[in-house]
Design an enzyme around this catalytic site. Sequence first.
Site, PDB file in Angstrom:
ATOM      1  CG  HIS A 188      -2.209  -6.621  -5.236  1.00  0.00           C
ATOM      2  ND1 HIS A 188      -0.847  -6.617  -5.427  1.00  0.00           N
ATOM      3  CD2 HIS A 188      -2.571  -5.320  -5.219  1.00  0.00           C
ATOM      4  CE1 HIS A 188      -0.412  -5.380  -5.511  1.00  0.00           C
ATOM      5  NE2 HIS A 188      -1.431  -4.576  -5.380  1.00  0.00           N
ATOM      6  CB  CYS A 486     -15.120   5.323  -1.060  1.00  0.00           C
ATOM      7  SG  CYS A 486     -13.726   6.200  -0.335  1.00  0.00           S
TER       8      CYS A 486
END
Length: 554
Positions: A188, A486
């Site tokens: 994160h 991606c």
Amino acid sequence: MQPVTLRGTGVVAGFVYAPTAWTRPAPVPPPVSGSLAEEDRPAEVERFKAAAETVAGRFTDRASAATGVATEVLGATAALARDRGWLRAATKLINAGARAETATTEAIEQFVTQFEKLGGLMAERTTDLRDIRNRVLAELMGLPEPGVPRPDSPVILCADDLAPADTAGLDPSLVLALVTRLGGPTSHTAIIARQLGIPCVVAAATLGDVAEGQMLLVDGTSGILTVSPDPVEARRLVAESAALAAEIAAWRGPARTSDGVAVQLLANVQDGAAARRASAGEAEGVGLFRTELCFLTARTEPSVDDQARIYGEVFAAFPGSKVVVRTLDAGSDKPVPFANHEHEENPALGVRGIRLGWTNAGIVERQLDAIAQAAEDTGATDPWVMAPMVATVDEAYEFAELCRARNLKPGIMVEIPAAALLADQFLAEVDFFSIGTNDLTQYAMAADRMSSRLATLTDPWQPAVLRLIQLAADAGGRAGKPVGVCGEAAADPLLACVLIGLGISSLSMAVTAIPTVGVQLGKVTLEQCREAAAQVASARNARDARELARRLLG
């Protein structure tokens, strides 16, 4: 003081020179006392529930005020804070006589142990669980929230690890860089640092040797940290970095190499709001619409009409442009409540992605119906749809048939090495590939992508990973079909050049990363990219690969 050099894994490029500031420590729960009187237990349960809901509400409020990826991770943490499993476990302990502080600590630890045993991406959620525990304890004890300090002058934020609530609300004018002792390239912390556009280094094992307030030079490209560096040299490097930042801020697309070769740069989005923000920038379209992030708190499967409305917002943000929709990539670290997620010993290798159709009859077909309806409602032509976690040619064929029956352009994610190894056969069934470098690296290197101890293995610069990408790109060239990337690797400016050299036709990333990649592409020729790709793919290890690229591409 003599300069001291530390090494971590650089995940967001740039130089920063500033004093360090460490996160505030977690509260220490009071010692366990005798059993709570039975008549006091109901009130203690209510005190606990109020504290837990206050913490969850703060996460929800921050998610509403945040943007992009920060919204996603804060929303997911809010859902975890309200998870019935740990709340029920804590309530049971209180009803057995434990005080709320003790029950909170023991209940969370039960789930931390479970998540660590599960491994894979679930292990990353232990950071979130401990963060929830610390915030609930602070609320119960009447203490300030633990975590990030609020500096009044620029600092480099240092921490063992950072939870979503820590990183999501940062002010990049005051927190100039992030450095953590733990974490990996796809943690994160790394993801939100990319969104904020500030340098970031993770997995710096000896970071604990750096004291509060010490001057630190952070190189977010190499991952090198210099404690008490020469101030003149440090300021020179920061000035060069600032000049590059100004060039990036002024960049306007579309992206081209210095010899005029067009490179399609697309945005990763999670909903209509994110798509509208991306369309206001330099993104040429959407390369990854993460549909599962729309439904992380949905208890029942949304109707086809409800899904179509949500998907239509993304199509409407990019009328006439490329929009690639990924079907539900739920499971592992992203459980969707309405899907039947069975307990698994290793969920990262379990029923996730396209495999949800095995245990949820019709879930894929209904989502494709909704995508087709959204395309029709918004006038989107030839919408691209890709399935995650496809491992066999038969799966690709079946998915393509479902898409073509609804006038959708079928593709698959290349995340499992099997898809790269049999790329020609897969491309005989579908119209395009999109490579998810995060999972491809994890599965190719047999290393949990969230493990800070394995950060050197889960680096997308690993030559074995680059070889797999090349297999997929070469197959795309032979078939005349596009192959994009991606995953987080697309946001690395140097690696983006290498990917183009390998034959990748489009790159999708956080919208904030697009100008940085665009500037770097504009400094090199296609031939330079190809030469760098050839040498990097033959490197001995990830560090050598990165250094080779830096020398060849500048």
